[in-house]
Design an enzyme around this catalytic site. Structure first.
Site, PDB file in Angstrom:
ATOM      1  N   TRP A 254       0.933  -1.225   0.034  1.00  0.00           N
ATOM      2  CA  TRP A 254       0.099   0.064   0.121  1.00  0.00           C
ATOM      3  C   TRP A 254       0.965   1.331  -0.077  1.00  0.00           C
ATOM      4  O   TRP A 254       0.417   2.432   0.069  1.00  0.00           O
ATOM      5  CB  TRP A 254      -1.085   0.111   1.199  1.00  0.00           C
ATOM      6  CG  TRP A 254      -0.357  -0.311   2.516  1.00  0.00           C
ATOM      7  CD1 TRP A 254       0.365   0.518   3.206  1.00  0.00           C
ATOM      8  CD2 TRP A 254      -0.314  -1.638   3.136  1.00  0.00           C
ATOM      9  NE1 TRP A 254       0.932  -0.383   4.395  1.00  0.00           N
ATOM     10  CE2 TRP A 254       0.516  -1.629   4.456  1.00  0.00           C
ATOM     11  CE3 TRP A 254      -0.636  -2.881   2.673  1.00  0.00           C
ATOM     12  CZ2 TRP A 254       0.601  -2.595   5.063  1.00  0.00           C
ATOM     13  CZ3 TRP A 254      -0.391  -4.166   3.504  1.00  0.00           C
ATOM     14  CH2 TRP A 254       0.269  -3.893   4.573  1.00  0.00           C
TER      15      TRP A 254
ATOM     16  N   GLU B 264      -5.765   0.836   5.520  1.00  0.00           N
ATOM     17  CA  GLU B 264      -5.890   1.291   6.805  1.00  0.00           C
ATOM     18  C   GLU B 264      -7.040   0.289   7.513  1.00  0.00           C
ATOM     19  O   GLU B 264      -6.912   0.257   8.843  1.00  0.00           O
ATOM     20  CB  GLU B 264      -6.231   2.728   7.036  1.00  0.00           C
ATOM     21  CG  GLU B 264      -5.131   3.409   6.494  1.00  0.00           C
ATOM     22  CD  GLU B 264      -3.935   3.488   7.487  1.00  0.00           C
ATOM     23  OE1 GLU B 264      -3.966   2.812   8.494  1.00  0.00           O
ATOM     24  OE2 GLU B 264      -2.752   3.793   6.942  1.00  0.00           O
TER      25      GLU B 264
ATOM     26  N   GLN C 204      -6.245  -3.093  14.317  1.00  0.00           N
ATOM     27  CA  GLN C 204      -5.985  -4.478  15.151  1.00  0.00           C
ATOM     28  C   GLN C 204      -5.300  -5.677  14.499  1.00  0.00           C
ATOM     29  O   GLN C 204      -5.791  -6.710  15.173  1.00  0.00           O
ATOM     30  CB  GLN C 204      -7.460  -4.795  15.557  1.00  0.00           C
ATOM     31  CG  GLN C 204      -7.824  -3.662  16.572  1.00  0.00           C
ATOM     32  CD  GLN C 204      -7.354  -3.353  17.680  1.00  0.00           C
ATOM     33  OE1 GLN C 204      -7.417  -3.956  18.705  1.00  0.00           O
ATOM     34  NE2 GLN C 204      -6.427  -2.400  17.692  1.00  0.00           N
TER      35      GLN C 204
ATOM     36  N   LEU D 129      -9.421 -12.821   8.249  1.00  0.00           N
ATOM     37  CA  LEU D 129      -8.890 -11.860   8.605  1.00  0.00           C
ATOM     38  C   LEU D 129      -9.566 -11.244   9.866  1.00  0.00           C
ATOM     39  O   LEU D 129      -8.865 -10.454  10.842  1.00  0.00           O
ATOM     40  CB  LEU D 129      -9.083 -10.676   7.716  1.00  0.00           C
ATOM     41  CG  LEU D 129      -8.100  -9.602   7.390  1.00  0.00           C
ATOM     42  CD1 LEU D 129      -6.729 -10.136   7.563  1.00  0.00           C
ATOM     43  CD2 LEU D 129      -8.351  -8.648   6.247  1.00  0.00           C
TER      44      LEU D 129
ATOM     45  N   TYR E 226     -12.649  -9.623  12.554  1.00  0.00           N
ATOM     46  CA  TYR E 226     -13.579  -8.672  12.567  1.00  0.00           C
ATOM     47  C   TYR E 226     -14.239  -8.100  11.326  1.00  0.00           C
ATOM     48  O   TYR E 226     -14.136  -7.196  10.522  1.00  0.00           O
ATOM     49  CB  TYR E 226     -12.615  -7.331  12.938  1.00  0.00           C
ATOM     50  CG  TYR E 226     -12.131  -7.258  14.424  1.00  0.00           C
ATOM     51  CD1 TYR E 226     -13.101  -7.351  15.520  1.00  0.00           C
ATOM     52  CD2 TYR E 226     -10.883  -7.171  14.659  1.00  0.00           C
ATOM     53  CE1 TYR E 226     -12.576  -7.366  16.791  1.00  0.00           C
ATOM     54  CE2 TYR E 226     -10.573  -7.091  16.085  1.00  0.00           C
ATOM     55  CZ  TYR E 226     -11.379  -7.167  17.040  1.00  0.00           C
ATOM     56  OH  TYR E 226     -10.897  -7.420  18.389  1.00  0.00           O
TER      57      TYR E 226
ATOM     58  N   TYR F 245      -8.988   7.667  13.709  1.00  0.00           N
ATOM     59  CA  TYR F 245      -7.778   7.393  13.407  1.00  0.00           C
ATOM     60  C   TYR F 245      -7.842   7.199  11.785  1.00  0.00           C
ATOM     61  O   TYR F 245      -6.819   8.008  10.980  1.00  0.00           O
ATOM     62  CB  TYR F 245      -7.321   5.966  14.024  1.00  0.00           C
ATOM     63  CG  TYR F 245      -6.208   5.512  13.125  1.00  0.00           C
ATOM     64  CD1 TYR F 245      -4.847   6.062  13.218  1.00  0.00           C
ATOM     65  CD2 TYR F 245      -6.376   4.515  12.168  1.00  0.00           C
ATOM     66  CE1 TYR F 245      -3.800   5.402  12.196  1.00  0.00           C
ATOM     67  CE2 TYR F 245      -5.222   3.968  11.381  1.00  0.00           C
ATOM     68  CZ  TYR F 245      -4.099   4.472  11.463  1.00  0.00           C
ATOM     69  OH  TYR F 245      -3.101   3.955  10.926  1.00  0.00           O
TER      70      TYR F 245
ATOM     71  N   ASP G  14      -2.823   5.928  16.177  1.00  0.00           N
ATOM     72  CA  ASP G  14      -3.241   4.544  16.584  1.00  0.00           C
ATOM     73  C   ASP G  14      -2.415   3.879  17.811  1.00  0.00           C
ATOM     74  O   ASP G  14      -1.981   5.039  18.543  1.00  0.00           O
ATOM     75  CB  ASP G  14      -2.948   3.914  15.443  1.00  0.00           C
ATOM     76  CG  ASP G  14      -1.411   3.767  15.117  1.00  0.00           C
ATOM     77  OD1 ASP G  14      -0.588   4.422  15.745  1.00  0.00           O
ATOM     78  OD2 ASP G  14      -0.707   2.797  14.715  1.00  0.00           O
TER      79      ASP G  14
ATOM     80  N   CYS H  91      15.676   1.683  22.431  1.00  0.00           N
ATOM     81  CA  CYS H  91      16.229   3.180  22.711  1.00  0.00           C
ATOM     82  C   CYS H  91      17.494   3.533  22.141  1.00  0.00           C
ATOM     83  O   CYS H  91      17.696   4.698  21.480  1.00  0.00           O
ATOM     84  CB  CYS H  91      16.032   3.424  24.080  1.00  0.00           C
ATOM     85  SG  CYS H  91      14.234   3.233  25.098  1.00  0.00           S
TER      86      CYS H  91
ATOM     87  N   CYS I  18      13.131  12.260  24.489  1.00  0.00           N
ATOM     88  CA  CYS I  18      12.021  11.053  25.151  1.00  0.00           C
ATOM     89  C   CYS I  18      12.080  11.369  26.740  1.00  0.00           C
ATOM     90  O   CYS I  18      13.162  10.944  27.328  1.00  0.00           O
ATOM     91  CB  CYS I  18      12.264   9.701  24.797  1.00  0.00           C
ATOM     92  SG  CYS I  18      11.180   8.703  25.202  1.00  0.00           S
TER      93      CYS I  18
END
Length: 408
Positions: free
Chosen positions: A28, A41, A46, A84, A86, A124, A142, A198, A207
DNA sequence: TAAGCGTGGTT
DNA sequence: TAACCAAGCTT
């Protein structure tokens, strides 16, 4: 606001450099076609990138434009979404495509406010599409961005409104899409939930959590609800033999669990009966004695299914209402949903057609949600994972004793 | 605000 | 096995 103008400039520069150097090649990211960005998107909600990629490729091959999607059947749309999860995402996307074609003349709207009106597009997704496809300087928060910002600001539990405010102030007005994707990419590859890297983080100097040593404690985990447990009986009615075998499937209502997907007729046991079954269950097959609540449930399920599908009981010669006792159990299937763990207890009953009896196992009338479907090809209807598993065990059971015996 | 909504990978 | 997690949305 935790950052002054100078800090914001530094964050933008370092994050965009990070994204330019480390961005993954994902399908994408090969174009800025709003429809393609939008689909990605929604699929990514999730859901892991690695899981989405093959689905995305198949989807784009079959539904290359919003018009093609709008004209497709809901059956085919769900079929491409099968596995997939949902599934309301697929139904909403399909409906939204129709809205775009009819109300927007096939052009995906380019503002957060308009995108937000489409079914399945929340804060989002609207921000992501508007910034990535249209260059709108808007935030897209997100789970990744929440984690990154919570650590940058050393805030244990920032509210959605606060996160949107921060992300909106940080987003680079020249390259909002790349900035938002960079923030997500950072969260996915470096600023991970556990053991964040980090040492290789471009924003380490900015940060606060890193400075305080609290990065692994930020943000607070979301507490989740209890997982309900259930036991359900599934009725596997089948007719025909060998490769001609068909099974009776039912389309589930559009709302609720597995909405629009197809399934063998299934009925949940009462919670008390379910508990009893789980405590006693050890074997890989379900035993049904006369007083068993499993048998009672199976009887009720068989009766209502035969009635609702318009199947005559004399298609079970010699069995009639006693057919439930003649049912053969298939191996139980345990399946975990997000909020529910189900043990499916499948039972199979062959419906026979006697010579000269044209009503042996007639097709359900078209106005019902039932349909006879070829077992091997699954009739091309969309099936949940647990149902695939049940049908696979029927296949292997029927395969034994048919031509050639079991597959080695 | 909180619950409902899938699946597969990881720990 | 169980708990947790992953580019959220709807009601």
């Amino acid at each position: 606001m935790p950052w002054d103008a100078g800090r914001i400039r530094a964050i933008r520069t370092r994050l965009l450099d990070f994204y330019d150097e480390g961005r993954r090649d994902l399908p994408w990211r090969e174009s800025l076609d709003p429809y393609r960005i939008w689909v990605s998107e929604v699929m990514l909600q999730q859901t892991r990138v690695d899981t989405v990629v093959p689905y995305y490729r198949r989807w784009m091959e079959r539904f290359p434009t919003v018009e093609v999607l709008a004209e497709a059947s809901s059956e085919e749309v769900l079929r491409l979404w099968q596995g997939l999860g949902y599934y309301s995402r697929a139904r909403n996307l399909h409906n939204a495509a129709r809205v775009v074609v009819e109300a927007w003349d096939g052009v995906v709207p380019n503002t957060v406010e308009a995108l937000r009106q489409l079914p399945g597009v929340g804060e989002y997704t609207a921000g992501a599409v508007a910034s990535i496809a249209f260059g709108a300087p808007v935030p897209a928060v997100d789970g990744n961005v929440r984690r990154v910002l919570a650590r940058l600001a050393d805030d244990p539990d920032p509210t959605p409104a606060r996160l949107r405010r921060w992300a909106g102030a940080l987003v680079d007005p020249e390259r909002p899409g790349d900035f938002n994707q960079g923030l997500m990419e950072l969260g996915a590859l470096v600023c991970t939930p556990r053991a964040p890297g980090c040492a290789r983080c471009p924003l380490e100097a900015e940060c606060r959590a890193r400075r305080e040593g609290t990065q692994e404690l930020r943000p607070l985990p979301r507490r989740r609800g209890r997982v309900r447990r259930a036991v359900a009986v599934s009725l596997v009615l089948h007719r025909g033999t060998g490769a001609e075998t068909e099974v009776l499937l039912e389309r589930r209502p559009d709302d609720g669990l597995l909405g629009g997907m197809w399934s063998t007729p299934t009925r949940e046991l009462s919670p008390e009966a379910g508990n009893g079954v789980r405590e006693g269950a050890e074997s890989d097959r379900t035993k049904v004695d006369e007083a068993s609540p499993v048998l009672e449930t199976l009887r009720g399920l068989l009766r209502t299914t035969m009635e609702d599908a318009g199947l005559p009981f004399h298609s079970m010669p010699g069995r009639k209402m006693g057919a439930a006792k003649g049912a053969d159990s298939l191996p139980p299937v345990d399946h975990a949903f997000t909020h529910l763990r189900v043990r499916y207890l499948p039972f199979r009953i062959p419906l026979v057609r006697e010579d000269g009896d044209p009503d042996g196992s007639p097709d359900p009338s078209p106005d019902t949600s039932f349909r006879w479907v070829p077992l091997v090809a699954r009739g091309g209807v969309p099936l949940p994972v647990a149902q695939e598993s049940i049908l696979a065990s029927l296949e292997s059971e029927i395969g034994e004793g048919a031509e050639g015996g079991p597959v080695p």
